[in-house]
Enzyme design. Structure first.
Site, PDB file in Angstrom:
ATOM      1  N   THR A 249       0.855  -1.184   0.000  1.00 33.29           N
ATOM      2  CA  THR A 249       0.000   0.000   0.000  1.00 33.29           C
ATOM      3  C   THR A 249       0.892   1.235   0.000  1.00 33.29           C
ATOM      4  OG1 THR A 249      -0.102   0.343   2.403  1.00 33.29           O
ATOM      5  CG2 THR A 249      -1.602  -1.314   1.462  1.00 33.29           C
ATOM      6  N   CYS A 250       0.270   2.400   0.089  1.00 34.64           N
ATOM      7  CA  CYS A 250       1.049   3.638   0.141  1.00 34.64           C
ATOM      8  C   CYS A 250       2.004   3.660   1.329  1.00 34.64           C
ATOM      9  CB  CYS A 250       0.120   4.844   0.239  1.00 34.64           C
ATOM     10  SG  CYS A 250      -0.942   5.083  -1.186  1.00 34.64           S
TER      11      CYS A 250
ATOM     12  N   SER B 263      -1.631   1.431  11.550  1.00 34.28           N
ATOM     13  CA  SER B 263      -1.801   2.367  10.439  1.00 34.28           C
ATOM     14  C   SER B 263      -1.308   3.762  10.785  1.00 34.28           C
ATOM     15  CB  SER B 263      -3.278   2.448  10.032  1.00 34.28           C
ATOM     16  OG  SER B 263      -3.724   1.229   9.503  1.00 34.28           O
TER      17      SER B 263
ATOM     18  N   GLN C 139      -9.750   1.357   6.101  1.00 37.29           N
ATOM     19  CA  GLN C 139      -9.410   1.023   4.718  1.00 37.29           C
ATOM     20  C   GLN C 139      -8.375  -0.096   4.625  1.00 37.29           C
ATOM     21  OE1 GLN C 139      -9.645   4.395   5.720  1.00 37.29           O
ATOM     22  NE2 GLN C 139     -11.740   4.247   4.929  1.00 37.29           N
TER      23      GLN C 139
ATOM     24  N   THR D 146      -8.974   5.285  -2.341  1.00 38.06           N
ATOM     25  CA  THR D 146      -8.567   6.448  -1.546  1.00 38.06           C
ATOM     26  C   THR D 146      -9.187   7.727  -2.084  1.00 38.06           C
ATOM     27  OG1 THR D 146      -6.476   5.370  -0.984  1.00 38.06           O
ATOM     28  CG2 THR D 146      -6.594   7.744  -0.662  1.00 38.06           C
ATOM     29  N   ILE D 147      -9.152   7.900  -3.404  1.00 42.28           N
ATOM     30  CA  ILE D 147      -9.745   9.095  -4.009  1.00 42.28           C
ATOM     31  C   ILE D 147     -11.260   9.107  -3.794  1.00 42.28           C
ATOM     32  CG2 ILE D 147     -10.266  10.190  -6.234  1.00 42.28           C
ATOM     33  CD1 ILE D 147      -7.509  10.889  -5.174  1.00 42.28           C
TER      34      ILE D 147
END
Length: 419
Positions: free
Chosen positions: A49-50, A107, A114, A191-192
């Site tokens: 992930t990011c 996180s 998410q 996410t957006i």
């Protein structure tokens, strides 16, 4: 079964290193195939992930260094660069780490929901690529049930706090009101979509969605009344944007310094906020050096989200207790599996001895033997057959001067209960 979790995340590694070891969609199938067909790995799942890249796998003994070497080689990142930021968890620590990740306890934004969807997606992709084995299957299914329990029994997910929410909070801090702001969203992923949901509540003047796939962008735009453009149209629309929030899976930056410079000139240098929540980055870091351009990366969001974490810390204590309990239970179950084969073999051996002696006794009975004598003989022979091996083990332990081994055998046979 030997469980291993290795990885880097926002706490241990910079954006630059996370970019280097991110598994983009174009690399994931190859990586899963290489990992699962390795002689050192029985099954595995890759979570990218990011904010983190992690590998969860069931490995053969003494294989953790092989998995680390594979990660280094796959991304062409030296071990010297990788190891200082790398964490390694084994057995119960690996179980606990995955559960904490799935619950949002590890996180950037404590308790954000998410990540559970991302863990489920990583697991699904591993299954599709035939990389999951029974051990990793059980591990991830358990992690999902623990995450559900934490959400049910605590309020850790009670408030809308996420990276997407933090991006919107940042926009609110810089622009007192979003009612007059035009927002350009680059990407149309989860996410957006979350960003768009948060922004919709603030009634921004206009929302534009730029995406590689027009169909996905249209689906998102219809939900929030946004306009849709292609990625190559961004230079034509960038000057209209007061706020740019970007999150794509592009391996290269989409918005460069020159593009923003031109947009600022067209805007007569009205301030522009750019929030890059993609890894690898969507916006060139040099953009942050431009006057009137305010660029924030994923790492920059940390200071913003800190103020939103306090309300979740109390709930996190209870969540951590649940994770500790569940990881210990799962570890006990794993250990119990080590005895399954031995128990099965022992039962088979005892049943074979019983059947052999019983058949002989039945044959003797059919031939006219005395039932009482045959019953006594059967019980004596069965007793001697069953105690022969334990008796030899007791004798050997005593003869070799191994009191600890002798004590274990006595305890296993229930002899200590007789004293």
């Amino acid at each position: 079964m030997s469980l291993l979790a290795i990885g880097i995340n926002h706490n241990t590694a910079s954006v630059e290193l996370r970019e280097k070891v991110a598994f983009g969609p174009e690399k994931l199938s190859l990586a899963l195939n290489q990992l699962s067909t390795s002689s050192h790995v029985k099954g595995g799942v890759i979570l990218s992930t990011c904010n983190r890249t992690e590998i969860y796998c069931d490995v053969r003994s003494a294989s953790k260094n092989k998995v680390i070497e594979w990660l280094s080689q796959f991304h062409q990142v030296s071990l010297d660069e990788l190891k200082p930021s790398l964490y390694v968890h084994e057995e119960q620590a690996a179980i606990r780490h995955l559960m904490r990740v799935a619950c949002g306890l590890d996180s950037l934004v404590l308790g954000e929901p998410q990540i559970l969807g991302q863990v489920k997606q990583a697991y699904a992709e591993a299954r599709e690529n035939h990389a999951v084995n029974p051990a990793t299957e059980k591990l991830f299914q358990k992690a999902f049930s623990v995450a559900k329990r934490v959400r049910t029994e605590t309020e850790i997910g009670g408030s809308a706090v996420s990276v997407a929410y933090a991006a919107c909070t940042l926009a609110k801090h810089i622009f007192e009101s979003l009612a007059d702001a035009t927002v350009l969203l680059v990407g149309a992923g989860e996410t957006i979509e979350l960003v768009a949901k948060h922004l919709a509540g603030h009634h921004c003047k206009r929302m534009i969605v730029a995406n590689r796939t027009r169909e996905r962008a249209l689906s998102l735009a219809q939900q929030f009344g946004a306009d849709v453009i292609a990625l190559n149209e961004i230079p034509d629309y960038l000057a209209q944007a007061d706020i740019v929030i970007s999150s794509t899976a592009s391996p290269l930056p989409i918005i460069g310094k020159g593009m923003v410079e031109s947009a600022l000139k067209a805007r007569r240098h009205q301030p522009m906020l750019l929030v890059d929540i993609a890894v690898p980055r969507d916006i060139e870091p040099q953009v942050g050096k431009l006057n009137d351009a305010y660029l924030y990366s994923v790492d920059d969001l940390q200071s913003i989200v800190d103020s939103n974490i306090e309300q979740r810390k109390v709930e996190a204590i209870q969540a951590e207790a649940i994770v500790s309990e569940e990881s210990a239970t799962f570890m006990s179950w794993m250990r119990s599996l080590q005895a399954v084969d031995s128990i099965r073999d022992y039962r088979k051996q005892a049943n074979e001895a019983r059947e052999e002696l019983l058949n002989k006794s039945l044959q003797a009975l059919a031939a006219g033997g005395d039932p009482e004598k045959l019953l006594i003989e059967l019980s004596n022979k069965l007793t001697n057959k069953l105690i022969h091996t334990p008796t030899r083990a007791l004798q050997t332990a005593a003869e070799q001067g191994e009191p600890a081994k002798l004590a274990v055998i006595r305890q296993s046979l229930g002899l200590d209960d007789l004293n």
